[in-house]
Design an enzyme around this catalytic site. Structure first.
Site, short mmCIF file in Angstrom:
data_model
loop_
_atom_site.label_atom_id
_atom_site.label_comp_id
_atom_site.label_asym_id
_atom_site.label_seq_id
_atom_site.Cartn_x
_atom_site.Cartn_y
_atom_site.Cartn_z
N ARG A 54 -33.14 61.79 56.59
CA ARG A 54 -32.28 62.02 55.31
C ARG A 54 -32.72 61.97 54.22
O ARG A 54 -32.45 62.33 53.21
CB ARG A 54 -31.06 60.99 55.49
CG ARG A 54 -30.09 61.45 56.30
CD ARG A 54 -29.37 60.34 57.22
NE ARG A 54 -29.99 59.80 58.12
CZ ARG A 54 -30.44 60.21 59.33
NH1 ARG A 54 -29.76 61.04 59.79
NH2 ARG A 54 -31.45 59.64 59.83
N THR A 55 -33.60 60.58 53.79
CA THR A 55 -33.80 60.17 52.54
C THR A 55 -34.80 61.50 52.07
O THR A 55 -34.60 61.94 51.03
CB THR A 55 -34.84 58.83 52.67
OG1 THR A 55 -33.65 58.01 53.18
CG2 THR A 55 -35.02 58.47 50.92
N LYS A 83 -57.90 57.42 55.66
CA LYS A 83 -59.39 57.42 55.31
C LYS A 83 -59.68 55.79 54.46
O LYS A 83 -60.85 55.62 54.16
CB LYS A 83 -60.00 58.58 54.40
CG LYS A 83 -59.83 59.76 54.99
CD LYS A 83 -60.37 60.88 54.11
CE LYS A 83 -60.07 62.22 54.53
NZ LYS A 83 -60.51 63.28 53.53
N ARG A 104 -41.89 56.02 50.40
CA ARG A 104 -41.33 55.11 51.25
C ARG A 104 -42.83 54.66 51.80
O ARG A 104 -43.86 55.15 52.19
CB ARG A 104 -40.67 55.71 52.29
CG ARG A 104 -40.50 54.77 53.58
CD ARG A 104 -39.38 55.75 54.71
NE ARG A 104 -38.10 55.53 54.03
CZ ARG A 104 -36.91 55.86 54.72
NH1 ARG A 104 -37.05 56.37 55.68
NH2 ARG A 104 -35.63 55.89 54.18
N HIS A 132 -33.91 49.45 49.65
CA HIS A 132 -33.84 50.61 49.63
C HIS A 132 -32.54 51.12 48.83
O HIS A 132 -31.62 51.44 49.16
CB HIS A 132 -33.31 50.94 51.13
CG HIS A 132 -33.38 52.48 51.32
ND1 HIS A 132 -33.48 53.48 50.50
CD2 HIS A 132 -33.45 53.23 52.60
CE1 HIS A 132 -33.70 54.65 51.17
NE2 HIS A 132 -33.29 54.60 52.54
C1 NCD Z 1 -32.39 53.51 56.73
C2 NCD Z 1 -34.00 53.14 56.45
O1 NCD Z 1 -34.71 53.79 56.50
O2 NCD Z 1 -33.80 52.02 55.83
N1 NCD Z 1 -32.27 54.90 56.98
C3 NCD Z 1 -32.00 55.63 55.82
O3 NCD Z 1 -32.87 55.71 54.83
N2 NCD Z 1 -30.78 56.44 55.94
C4 NCD Z 1 -32.00 52.78 57.94
C5 NCD Z 1 -32.70 52.94 59.14
O4 NCD Z 1 -33.98 53.24 59.30
O5 NCD Z 1 -32.29 52.03 60.13
#
Ligand code: NCD
Length: 306
Positions: A54-55, A83, A104, A132
């Site tokens: 999703r993100t 590397k 991320r 997040h």
């Molecule tokens: C979450 C995350 O990555 O922290 N997912 C997201 O970004 N919608 C929640 C999760 O991974 O459980």
């Protein structure tokens, strides 16, 4: 107002700044042509050192809908990190190619470090079990759209509150809104970290901690379910013991208020039974779509094109 700014953790943006993002996101939702070409010529780099559906997709959809373009990787195995390239070097290089970076990373603090090396804005799309913040924007927009406003609410957080970065960011941010009470529902091993409860105490926010979901259900206006974060456990045995500790099913939903909304950052594993999806109070798929609108608002604001 947000032009050129990074978003690393809650508190980087004021409530007023977030509210103006939500207003903009609502405008985009009601008129999909609003801001259509405003990011033409802009490039978004998505650097995902950890899995994401999703993100990453909602950020890419957001940039493409704004008329901009995206580049990046979704699999760290295909980047030079394997590397031995340092994060600082990767970021300096990506910043030379793109106008904004979404990252991320499994390490807490990685986004902050990246922002120190980057001449272009960095957006934290999750740093380990820490924060997040764009999921929080998604969650708050969803609450605002479905409950009218983010105030006078009892919000329950259920599941893995120790490693769940979306919980940390949302709880910390909700503390700045009016008359919010929080209920943290988790097993002993996965309680909310002390740095969050200290923050709530400092701001004199009413909160309680419990093990019992059923007992909490009747008082909640918002229930925020989370998955047990397998990848952050030190051993598989503990994960297996704890993974199905809370399962929201139709029977438990029957204990909830009529106007309750159930949120989940997704992905869901077993913590919400599929039968709940048909309940009008289940809002998690709508929430995922709001995530795209709020990221469109965020990117256009950070790019300074509105
Ligand atoms: C979450 C995350 O990555 O922290 N997912 C997201 O970004 N919608 C929640 C999760 O991974 O459980």
């Amino acid at each position: 107002m947000l032009k050129g700014r990074s978003l690393i953790e809650p508190g980087n943006f004021s409530i007023e700044e977030m509210d103006s993002l939500f207003t903009l996101a609502e405008k985009i939702e009601s008129d999909e042509h609003h801001l259509r070409e405003c990011c033409r010529g802009k490039l978004l780099a998505t650097l995902f050192f950890e899995p994401s559906t999703r993100t990453r997709l909602s950020f890419e959809a957001a940039m493409l809908r704004l008329g901009g373009n995206c580049l990046g990787f979704a699999d760290p195995g295909s980047s030079s990190a394997v590397k031995g390239e340092s994060l600082a070097d990767t970021i300096r290089m990506a910043a030379g190619y793109a106008d904004v970076i979404v990252m991320r990373n499994p390490k807490e603090g990685a986004a902050l470090l990246a922002s120190r090396y980057s001449p272009v804005p960095v957006i934290n799309a999750g740093d380990g079990g820490h924060h997040h913040p764009t999921q929080t924007l998604t969650d708050l927009l969803t609450i605002r759209r479905l409950r009218g406003a983010v105030k006078n609410l009892t919000v329950g957080f259920c599941g893995d509150l120790k490693f769940g970065r979306t919980v940390h960011s949302l709880a910390k941010t909700l503390a700045y809104y009016e008359n919010i009470t929080m209920v943290f529902i988790s097993p002993e091993e996965l309680v909310i970290p002390e740095y969050i409860t200290r923050h709530l105490q400092k701001l004199k926010i009413e909160f309680s901690e419990t093990r019992n979901l059923e007992e909490s259900m009747p008082r909640l206006d918002v229930l925020y379910m989370t998955r047990v974060q397998r990848e952050r456990f030190f051993n598989e045995e503990d994960y297996i013991r704890l993974k199905d500790i809370y399962v929201l099913n139709a029977e438990r939903m029957s204990l909830g208020k009529e106007e309750l909304i159930v949120l989940h950052p997704l992905p869901r594993v077993n913590e919400i039974a599929v039968e709940v999806d048909d309940d009008p109070r289940a809002a998690y798929f709508r929430q995922a779509k709001y995530g795209m609108y709020v990221r469109m608002a965020l990117l256009s604001s950070i790019m300074g094109v509105i």
